[in-house]
Design a protein around this motif. Structure first.
Motif, short mmCIF file in Angstrom:
data_model
loop_
_atom_site.label_atom_id
_atom_site.label_comp_id
_atom_site.label_asym_id
_atom_site.label_seq_id
_atom_site.Cartn_x
_atom_site.Cartn_y
_atom_site.Cartn_z
N ALA A 233 -24.54 1.03 -0.28
CA ALA A 233 -23.69 0.05 -0.96
C ALA A 233 -22.47 0.71 -1.60
CB ALA A 233 -24.51 -0.71 -2.01
N ASN A 234 -22.68 1.85 -2.24
CA ASN A 234 -21.56 2.57 -2.84
C ASN A 234 -20.57 3.03 -1.77
OD1 ASN A 234 -21.80 3.18 -5.92
ND2 ASN A 234 -23.89 3.37 -5.15
N ALA A 235 -21.09 3.47 -0.64
CA ALA A 235 -20.21 3.93 0.44
C ALA A 235 -19.33 2.80 0.95
CB ALA A 235 -21.06 4.50 1.59
N ILE A 236 -19.89 1.61 1.08
CA ILE A 236 -19.11 0.46 1.55
C ILE A 236 -17.99 0.13 0.56
CG2 ILE A 236 -19.22 -2.01 2.06
CD1 ILE A 236 -22.11 -1.50 3.07
N ILE A 237 -18.33 0.17 -0.74
CA ILE A 237 -17.32 -0.09 -1.77
C ILE A 237 -16.24 0.98 -1.74
CG2 ILE A 237 -16.95 -0.13 -4.28
CD1 ILE A 237 -19.74 -1.42 -4.52
N PHE A 238 -16.65 2.23 -1.64
CA PHE A 238 -15.71 3.36 -1.69
C PHE A 238 -14.75 3.36 -0.50
CE2 PHE A 238 -15.36 8.27 -1.89
CZ PHE A 238 -14.33 8.20 -2.81
N ALA A 239 -15.27 2.96 0.66
CA ALA A 239 -14.46 3.00 1.87
C ALA A 239 -13.56 1.77 2.03
CB ALA A 239 -15.37 3.12 3.10
N ALA A 240 -13.82 0.72 1.27
CA ALA A 240 -13.04 -0.51 1.39
C ALA A 240 -11.63 -0.31 0.83
CB ALA A 240 -13.75 -1.64 0.63
N PRO A 241 -10.68 -1.15 1.23
CA PRO A 241 -9.35 -1.09 0.62
C PRO A 241 -9.46 -1.20 -0.90
CG PRO A 241 -9.33 -2.53 2.53
CD PRO A 241 -10.76 -2.19 2.29
N SER A 242 -8.66 -0.42 -1.62
CA SER A 242 -8.74 -0.37 -3.08
C SER A 242 -8.67 -1.74 -3.72
CB SER A 242 -7.62 0.52 -3.63
OG SER A 242 -7.98 1.88 -3.57
N GLU A 243 -7.86 -2.61 -3.17
CA GLU A 243 -7.62 -3.91 -3.80
C GLU A 243 -8.90 -4.75 -3.91
OE1 GLU A 243 -5.88 -2.61 -1.31
OE2 GLU A 243 -4.13 -2.02 -2.50
N GLU A 244 -9.86 -4.51 -3.02
CA GLU A 244 -11.08 -5.32 -3.03
C GLU A 244 -11.91 -5.10 -4.30
OE1 GLU A 244 -13.58 -5.31 0.39
OE2 GLU A 244 -11.90 -5.31 1.81
N TRP A 245 -11.86 -3.89 -4.85
CA TRP A 245 -12.74 -3.55 -5.97
C TRP A 245 -11.98 -3.07 -7.19
CZ3 TRP A 245 -17.72 -4.95 -5.47
CH2 TRP A 245 -18.18 -5.21 -4.17
N ALA A 246 -10.67 -3.22 -7.20
CA ALA A 246 -9.86 -2.70 -8.29
C ALA A 246 -10.16 -3.39 -9.61
CB ALA A 246 -8.37 -2.85 -7.95
N ASP A 247 -10.33 -2.58 -10.66
CA ASP A 247 -10.49 -3.06 -12.03
C ASP A 247 -11.66 -4.03 -12.18
OD1 ASP A 247 -8.24 -1.50 -12.54
OD2 ASP A 247 -6.89 -3.16 -12.13
N GLY B 145 -4.34 3.98 -13.49
CA GLY B 145 -4.46 3.52 -12.12
C GLY B 145 -5.57 2.48 -11.98
N LYS B 146 -6.09 2.35 -10.78
CA LYS B 146 -7.19 1.42 -10.52
C LYS B 146 -8.51 2.10 -10.86
CE LYS B 146 -4.77 -0.63 -6.53
NZ LYS B 146 -3.71 0.40 -6.36
N TYR B 147 -9.49 1.29 -11.28
CA TYR B 147 -10.82 1.84 -11.50
C TYR B 147 -11.86 0.81 -11.07
CZ TYR B 147 -11.18 -1.13 -15.66
OH TYR B 147 -11.23 -2.21 -16.50
#
Length: 310
Positions: A198-212, A148-150
């Motif tokens: 900062a981690n919370a913002i990344i975690f809550a964002a749509p998956s596509e923004e931080w995928a892979d 999946g995405k990471y």
């Protein structure tokens, strides 16, 4: 979209949870929080009262227990195992802390988790620090085995961890005026609350923004351990200095003179080899850009040292 935080009652996990809820980034009922102790569950009680689900699981549990803990989650934030003794004595692949991570990751795969966020550490890769070995093995597992995405998040070295790097400094009773360390360079220290946000913002964002992606979360202002010594000197009103010595001399001093456990000292001391190579001065604006979205600025190292010494 249920989100799970593995280790939600720990320092970083709880900071992420607090930021998620305080900033309204998610609703509590979308959260699944794992903890391994009754004390951890007590710490998570306020979130549970708001609707978060708390599940008990620990690293000694089998994969079935981990599958039950992560069942129904779309996204999982995996915070690394704290069982550092597993890493001592150059543990072979699959026998260090990464074994704990692999179990949770295999469980996540089995129950259909879509996106893993892994909290690594802001050293180089590959690093000379043994502290990074389990992180590197886990990162490699994600790149090679996760379908999946990471997102790999290299967390800046905590402001609050300076005593560990500063010759295992003992607050409040350490009266040394010369502190032996095995290496020094600039470190992009970053506070736990800032990392939580900062981690919370990344975690809550749509998956596509931080995928892979692999990103670093460290503030731009960096300080060496020599700089930290100057902060301590100012606050204590007396001269405190670091003395850079060969790693073997450092190990001998802390084992024989300070009575520390040899396996830990030898494991930890290689972090200074990484500092000699300036691995921990990070040039990445991501943290400050994310904090800026919440009109926040990073907490400076001087403030943390002053609070801890007070």
């Amino acid at each position: 979209m249920p989100l799970a935080i593995v280790g939600a009652s720990g320092s970083l996990g709880f900071a992420i949870l607090k930021a998620l809820l305080d900033q309204g980034l998610v609703i509590a009922s979308d959260l699944i929080l794992t903890t391994s102790s009754s004390a951890g569950a007590q710490k998570l009680q306020d979130a549970a009262l708001k609707g978060a689900v708390t599940r008990h699981v620990n690293w000694d549990d089998d994969q079935g227990a981990w599958e039950a803990a992560l069942q129904g989650c779309d996204k999982v934030f995996l915070i690394s195992s704290s069982r550092i003794a597993k890493d001592f004595n150059d543990s072979p692949l699959g026998q260090g802390r990464e074994a704990d991570h692999f179990k949770a990751l295999e469980a996540a795969k089995a129950v259909g988790v879509e996106h893993i966020y892994y909290a690594s550490l802001a050293f180089a890769n590959p690093s000379k620090s043994d502290v990074m070995t389990a992180h590197e093995r886990t990162e490699n597992w994600l790149k090679q085995n996760w379908s999946g995405k990471y997102t790999i998040i290299r967390e800046g070295l905590y402001n609050e961890s300076w005593p560990l790097y500063f010759g295992h400094y003992n607050i409040p009773d350490d009266e040394r005026t010369e502190v032996p360390i095995a290496g020094d360079s600039k470190i992009s220290w970053t506070s736990i609350p800032d990392l939580g946000m900062a981690n919370a913002i990344i975690f809550a964002a749509p998956s596509e923004e931080w995928a892979d992606k692999t990103c670093y979360l460290s503030q731009s202002q960096a300080h060496s351990l020599n700089d930290v010594a100057a902060m301590i000197s100012k606050l204590k009103g007396k001269d405190v200095r670091v003395k850079v010595v060969p790693r073997e001399e450092h190990e001998t001093f802390y084992v024989q003179k300070r009575g520390m456990e040899e396996p830990f000292v030898k494991w930890w001391s290689k972090s200074y080899d990484a500092l000699r190579d300036n691995e921990c001065e990070i040039q990445d604006p991501t943290l400050e850009l994310l904090l800026g979205k919440q009109s926040l600025k990073p907490k400076q190292m001087e403030a943390t040292v002053a609070e801890m010494l007070a």
